[in-house]
Design an enzyme around this catalytic site. Sequence first.
Site, PDB file in Angstrom:
ATOM      1  N   HIS A 333       0.831  -1.206   0.000  1.00 21.70           N
ATOM      2  CA  HIS A 333       0.000   0.000   0.000  1.00 21.70           C
ATOM      3  C   HIS A 333       0.869   1.260   0.000  1.00 21.70           C
ATOM      4  O   HIS A 333       2.065   1.231   0.313  1.00 21.70           O
ATOM      5  CB  HIS A 333      -0.944   0.011   1.206  1.00 21.70           C
ATOM      6  N   CYS A 351       3.260  -4.772   6.753  1.00 21.20           N
ATOM      7  CA  CYS A 351       2.877  -4.505   5.368  1.00 21.20           C
ATOM      8  C   CYS A 351       4.096  -4.108   4.532  1.00 21.20           C
ATOM      9  O   CYS A 351       5.184  -3.852   5.070  1.00 21.20           O
ATOM     10  CB  CYS A 351       1.845  -3.384   5.315  1.00 21.20           C
TER      11      CYS A 351
END
Length: 404
Positions: A333, A351
């Site tokens: 992301h 992440c």
Amino acid sequence: MVKIPRGGPVALLLAAVLIIAGCSQPSQDPVADPSIASAAPSIELTPDDGASGVDPLAPVTATVRGGTLEEVTLVNEEGRPVVGIMTPDRTSWKVGEPLGYGRNYTVTATARGGGQGASRTGSFTTLTPDNQAGVTLQTTGGTPLSTGGTYGVGIVIVAHFDEPIGDRAAAERRLSVRTTPGVEGSWYWLDDQNAHWRPREYYRPGTEVTVEARIYGVDLGGGLYGQEDVEATFTIGDSHVAIADDRTKQVKVYENGNLVRTMPTSMGMGGTEVVGGTEISFWTQRGIYTVLDKANPVVMDSSTYGLPINSRLGYKQTIAYATRISTDGVYLHQLDETVWAQGNTNLSHGCLNLNGANARWFYHFSIPGDVVEVRNTGGAPLEVWQNGDWGVPWEQWRAGSALA
């Protein structure tokens, strides 16, 4: 000289008449003699009249001997007719669709043969399950497979049952996957409600896949029966494989074997922390992931996995261009705050942080089933329940089948 019998000419005539009468056969007119007329046709019905607990997939038939069937009807207790199929010679009829659970049916058949007619009627009741299980065909991300859709070369099929299955073997016998071209593949039971299917190796682009769950009428164990049949057909798209290497802190993206983009990243900072008695890991687990889904934006809230927002490492942020690759919340992301660290330092909670241009490009490039491989990170490897199906060795995967 002709010798005349005793009694003269009259006796001779009488003898001739007697001889002729003795050589002839008696009259046998079938119309005049009902005892030798053709027998009426005989009709046989299956199941027997009065049968109960009949399997809704069991054969329902009408057959005739000595004639042909004129008409056969099968109706439920509400009078709704059931589709049937007659053989070309009209000597046999069978039901042409599954019957319902717990229904009362009446079958009536008429036939004709040898100048006579016949009819027969029978009734039966189908079984009533103690419970029923439905099944949905979906991705490991929980999204239903879309008929006519396109998926990545690593797509894993999930047959998700809404009730625990007592007889996995019975259920698996009713699950099938057909591909063109053919591939070697197998089911693997993650638990009593989820059977996963994948090929031994990634699909070839352009492969056509049809998956079916023909569970209706099937005893799945303990009085649990299948609720309805489902199927889905989809196509495998271009090969998209992204390799994130913690040694270089780069994500290299390949399309059909060709490198198309290199993206600096910042992955999990590493280490663990015990919060409320639960150990939370901050590694990006190594292993083979697949793209599950994506959202723009998505709200990321650390409290959903046990890390309070107001704690030292807690957070709640609205994140743009987020592509999810694990069931426990790992994404590729956009995160502008870590652009300076991308390519050199790991700062995330797990992440893979990207800059805006790269996150946006990957978001639009990827489809569910695309492969993302994370290499050379610390911590524990990705587990199968986290979307780590491709990390299970093939022989172990095959052993996870209920039919192995």
